[in-house]
Design a protein around this motif. Structure first.
Motif, short mmCIF file in Angstrom:
data_model
loop_
_atom_site.label_atom_id
_atom_site.label_comp_id
_atom_site.label_asym_id
_atom_site.label_seq_id
_atom_site.Cartn_x
_atom_site.Cartn_y
_atom_site.Cartn_z
N LEU A 262 74.62 32.41 -13.69
CA LEU A 262 73.90 33.74 -14.10
C LEU A 262 73.41 34.75 -13.17
N PHE A 263 72.77 33.93 -12.09
CA PHE A 263 72.09 34.67 -10.92
C PHE A 263 73.03 35.38 -10.12
N ASN A 264 74.41 34.86 -9.94
CA ASN A 264 75.19 35.53 -9.01
C ASN A 264 76.00 36.66 -9.74
N ARG A 265 75.56 36.98 -11.05
CA ARG A 265 76.10 38.07 -11.77
C ARG A 265 75.50 39.49 -11.09
N TYR A 266 74.27 39.22 -10.50
CA TYR A 266 73.42 40.35 -10.08
C TYR A 266 73.87 40.61 -8.62
N ASN A 267 73.61 41.83 -8.09
CA ASN A 267 73.82 42.40 -6.87
C ASN A 267 72.80 42.87 -6.21
N PRO A 268 72.07 42.03 -5.46
CA PRO A 268 72.36 40.95 -4.87
C PRO A 268 71.87 39.81 -5.67
N PRO A 269 72.56 38.73 -5.52
CA PRO A 269 72.37 37.41 -6.39
C PRO A 269 70.70 37.33 -6.44
N LYS A 270 70.12 36.53 -7.61
CA LYS A 270 68.60 36.20 -7.82
C LYS A 270 68.54 35.13 -6.72
N TYR A 271 67.15 35.23 -6.37
CA TYR A 271 66.71 34.05 -5.46
C TYR A 271 65.90 32.87 -6.57
N ALA A 272 66.06 31.82 -6.20
CA ALA A 272 65.52 30.67 -6.97
C ALA A 272 65.25 29.65 -6.18
N ILE A 273 63.96 29.08 -6.43
CA ILE A 273 63.46 28.03 -5.62
C ILE A 273 62.78 26.97 -6.52
N GLY A 274 63.22 25.69 -6.38
CA GLY A 274 62.66 24.69 -7.24
C GLY A 274 61.22 23.86 -6.86
N GLU A 275 60.37 23.68 -7.78
CA GLU A 275 59.21 22.97 -7.18
C GLU A 275 59.40 21.44 -7.77
N SER A 276 59.13 20.80 -6.80
CA SER A 276 59.15 19.07 -7.04
C SER A 276 58.15 18.49 -6.26
N TRP A 277 57.00 18.43 -7.01
CA TRP A 277 55.66 18.03 -6.24
C TRP A 277 55.92 16.33 -6.60
N SER A 278 56.42 15.59 -5.72
CA SER A 278 56.82 14.22 -5.95
C SER A 278 56.92 13.46 -4.56
N PRO A 279 57.02 12.40 -4.82
CA PRO A 279 57.08 11.54 -3.34
C PRO A 279 58.38 12.00 -2.61
N PHE A 280 58.31 12.02 -1.34
CA PHE A 280 59.47 12.54 -0.52
C PHE A 280 60.85 11.74 -0.69
N THR A 281 61.69 12.51 -1.09
CA THR A 281 63.04 12.06 -0.97
C THR A 281 63.94 12.87 -0.70
N PRO A 282 65.28 12.55 0.06
CA PRO A 282 66.01 13.72 0.53
C PRO A 282 66.78 14.41 -0.81
N ARG A 283 66.72 13.51 -1.80
CA ARG A 283 67.28 14.05 -3.13
C ARG A 283 66.75 15.43 -3.49
N ILE A 284 65.61 15.85 -3.22
CA ILE A 284 65.27 17.37 -3.63
C ILE A 284 66.04 18.31 -3.09
N PHE A 285 66.61 18.04 -1.69
CA PHE A 285 67.32 19.14 -1.29
C PHE A 285 68.60 19.40 -2.12
N GLN A 286 69.06 18.55 -2.64
CA GLN A 286 70.30 18.86 -3.54
C GLN A 286 69.94 20.02 -4.71
N TYR A 287 68.75 20.14 -4.78
CA TYR A 287 68.50 21.43 -5.76
C TYR A 287 68.83 22.81 -5.04
N ALA A 288 68.76 22.67 -3.65
CA ALA A 288 69.05 24.02 -2.72
C ALA A 288 70.31 24.09 -2.37
N ARG A 289 71.35 23.43 -3.21
CA ARG A 289 72.63 23.88 -2.51
C ARG A 289 73.08 24.90 -3.32
N GLN A 290 73.87 25.77 -2.55
CA GLN A 290 74.03 27.18 -2.82
C GLN A 290 74.95 27.22 -4.27
N ASP A 291 75.44 26.41 -4.94
CA ASP A 291 75.74 26.57 -6.22
C ASP A 291 74.91 26.06 -7.24
#
Length: 568
Positions: A262-291
């Protein structure tokens, strides 16, 4: 870096957010234009000139939707409107238009894990019963034991107590936060389609992006029988493989891939950032993948004690994992959920943040001047790192936490849910002081304030700081101006190199940017020596210690100080 030209001929950078400074506004406490004691949309519009002068690239608005305010607006009753206490949709449209005219992007908060218990969907679910189609949008389950007298699982609410609220005849509904915030069932196609509609509604109104609340909590293992958690007291994923029944499950990524389409249908694409207040794990960066969302918060600096090694580890980890995920690192010192940095950074290593907000009022003995120095230094550390920097309203004033709130003044649900052991987050949400001489310190003209402001707020009023040489406001303003030249890169490069990385005494933490700027940070109570011997001749660009003048040569770094410098 990709750019595009809009229908007006304006050139836009699609990845503007990669090196942006984003200013978080908690609308209820920012500026009150109508004098009713609560901040509003018109108040934000009136302060756009202030924000532009400060130099921010974007504003992020915490929830302004219709809400009973059981959890500060994060209990949403209608996702496609503005609460009347804050204004109207037309005023929101005016805000977006005028912010864009001031070259300021607008990001809004989306709360997809739960609704308010007065949302029409939930009222319909209660009216039709827990086995109805309406109830399938939420998570209803029968209790355990004879007649369902026990909750379905051992899952706990983030605000204390069981995450299951009884609703009659042995049935319960799930709420991972307050009982007024029933969790949605994201296995439901109807829920997924509704949020695509909601996101499109705001995209079409011109918002530039979204901050996703509890981004790691949407997908849950609701297969029968429900599973208990191994340790229900851990308020975050307990496993690094996605197997926790309620947090950070693999299924959430399919949701965000739909959102990205949906976000990529707009020009420019819409920004999105996930909030995850949790003990640190590298998995949180999977939310930042460009797809998927494309960006994610890492709150490591918000949790870090004032310690050279801890900052070095947190910065390196955040940067490296973000680059590996193909995104820009995010840097955060504070927000509406944590004690303000100008107080928190005075904590001794190992002390719990909760010791600052306990009901008995006990506050660790610290030197407030030292905490203030550290907060100024932390600001230059954060703003001197490539990536996206978030500034919470009032940080630019050096505003400390308000510990003076009494039990009858507290509104955070944490207070009741914790059995009056945890005062909660109101201390960082007290309305801002704008003018020391005016009613409510310039928050409005009537003197009304939804949370009381302490008398000592006067010394942090914006009207004084903006025109005082060496003030924290001036430090932020100068840093944001210099950041565009020395830190932000038009090509999106977020690289830097550590300088003299050995953690030995007498040396500051230091890194060098591709622009040639070097950041030095001294975390000790002693002057950081050996600067002249380990670095080329450096001159000050900006220092958190106002006594270290711009243009002077750096020979030592004062205690609890950060310095931006370049070669002579």
């Amino acid at each position: 870096m990709s750019v595009h030209t809009d229908i007006r001929g304006n050139v836009h950078n699609e990845a503007w957010w990669r090196d942006a400074v984003i200013y978080q506004i908690y609308p209820r406490s920012f500026f009150d234009a109508n004098g009713d004691g609560e901040g509003d949309i018109t108040g934000i519009i009136k302060k756009l000139g202030y924000l532009r002068h400060l130099g921010v690239d974007a504003i992020w608005l915490s929830p302004f939707y219709p809400s009973p305010m059981a959890d500060g607006g994060y209990d949403v009753a209608d996702y496609c409107d503005v609460d009347c206490r804050f204004g109207t949709l037309s005023q929101f449209d005016e805000l977006v238009h005028k912010a864009h005219a001031a070259d300021i992007k607008v990001i809004v908060d989306i709360v997809p894990n739960h609704t308010s218990n007065v949302h029409p969907w939930f009222k319909e679910a209660l009216a039709q019963g827990p086995e109805s189609a309406a109830a399938s949008r939420y998570v209803f389950r029968r209790g355990r034991g004879r007649d369902g007298q026990l909750p379905p699982t051992n899952w706990l609410s983030n605000f204390g107590g069981s995450a299951w609220e009884p609703c009659g005849d042995g049935w319960y509904y799930l709420h991972l936060f307050a009982k007024e915030q029933p969790d949605l069932n994201w296995d439901s196609r109807e829920v997924r389609d509704e949020f695509l509609r909601i996101l499109k509604f705001w995209c079409d109104r011109g918002v530039d992006g979204f901050r996703i609340d509890v981004s790691h909590g949407l997908a849950k293992d609701l297969s029968t029988p429900l599973r208990d958690r191994v340790d229900p007291t851990v308020m975050g994923p307990q496993a690094a493989d996605g197997s926790d029944p309620i947090w950070d499950r693999d299924a959430v990524h399919a949701i965000y891939r739909e959102w990205r389409e949906l976000f990529n249908r707009y020009n420019p694409p819409k920004y999105a950032i996930g909030e995850s207040w949790s003990p640190f794990t590298p998995r949180i960066f999977q939310y930042a993948r460009q797809d998927e969302l494309g960006a994610v918060f890492d709150f490591s600096l918000s949790k870090a004690y004032w310690d050279r090694e801890e900052y070095r580890t947190s910065i390196g980890r955040t940067h490296d994992f973000a680059v590996e995920a193909g995104t820009s690192p995010t840097w955060v010192l504070g927000n509406h959920d944590v004690p303000r940095a100008a107080s928190r950074l005075g904590l001794p290593i190992g002390a719990s943040i909760n010791t600052w907000v306990t009901s008995n009022g006990t506050i660790p003995r610290i030197d407030p001047d030292m905490a203030h120095r550290r907060a100024r230094a932390a600001a230059l550390i954060m703003l001197g790192l490539p990536g996206t920097a978030f500034v919470y309203q009032g940080e630019e004033l050096g505003l400390p936490e308000d510990f003076d709130l009494t039990p009858d003044e507290i509104q955070d649900p944490n207070w009741e849910r914790s059995g009056h052991r945890f005062k909660g987050r109101d201390g960082c949400r007290v309305p801002l002081p704008w003018n020391a001489q005016d009613p409510a310190f310039g928050f409005n003209t009537t003197g009304r304030s939804w949370l009381p402001q302490p008398e000592w707020f006067a010394r942090y009023a914006e009207s004084s700081e903006e025109h005082t040489e060496g003030s924290t406001w001036q430090l932020y303003r100068d840093a944001l101006e210099l950041r565009h030249r020395w830190v932000a890169r038009a090509d999106g490069d977020v690289s830097f190199e550590w300088v003299n990385d050995a953690l030995r005494g007498g040396l500051p933490l230091a890194w060098r940017l591709p622009s040639g700027m070097t950041v030095l940070a001294n975390f000790s109570h002693e002057e950081a020596s050996e600067v002249s011997g380990d670095y080329p001749a450096l001159q000050v660009l900006l220092s958190s210690d106002p006594h270290l003048e711009q243009g002077s040569q750096v020979s030592v770094v004062p205690p609890n100080t950060a310095v931006w410098c370049c070669e002579r």
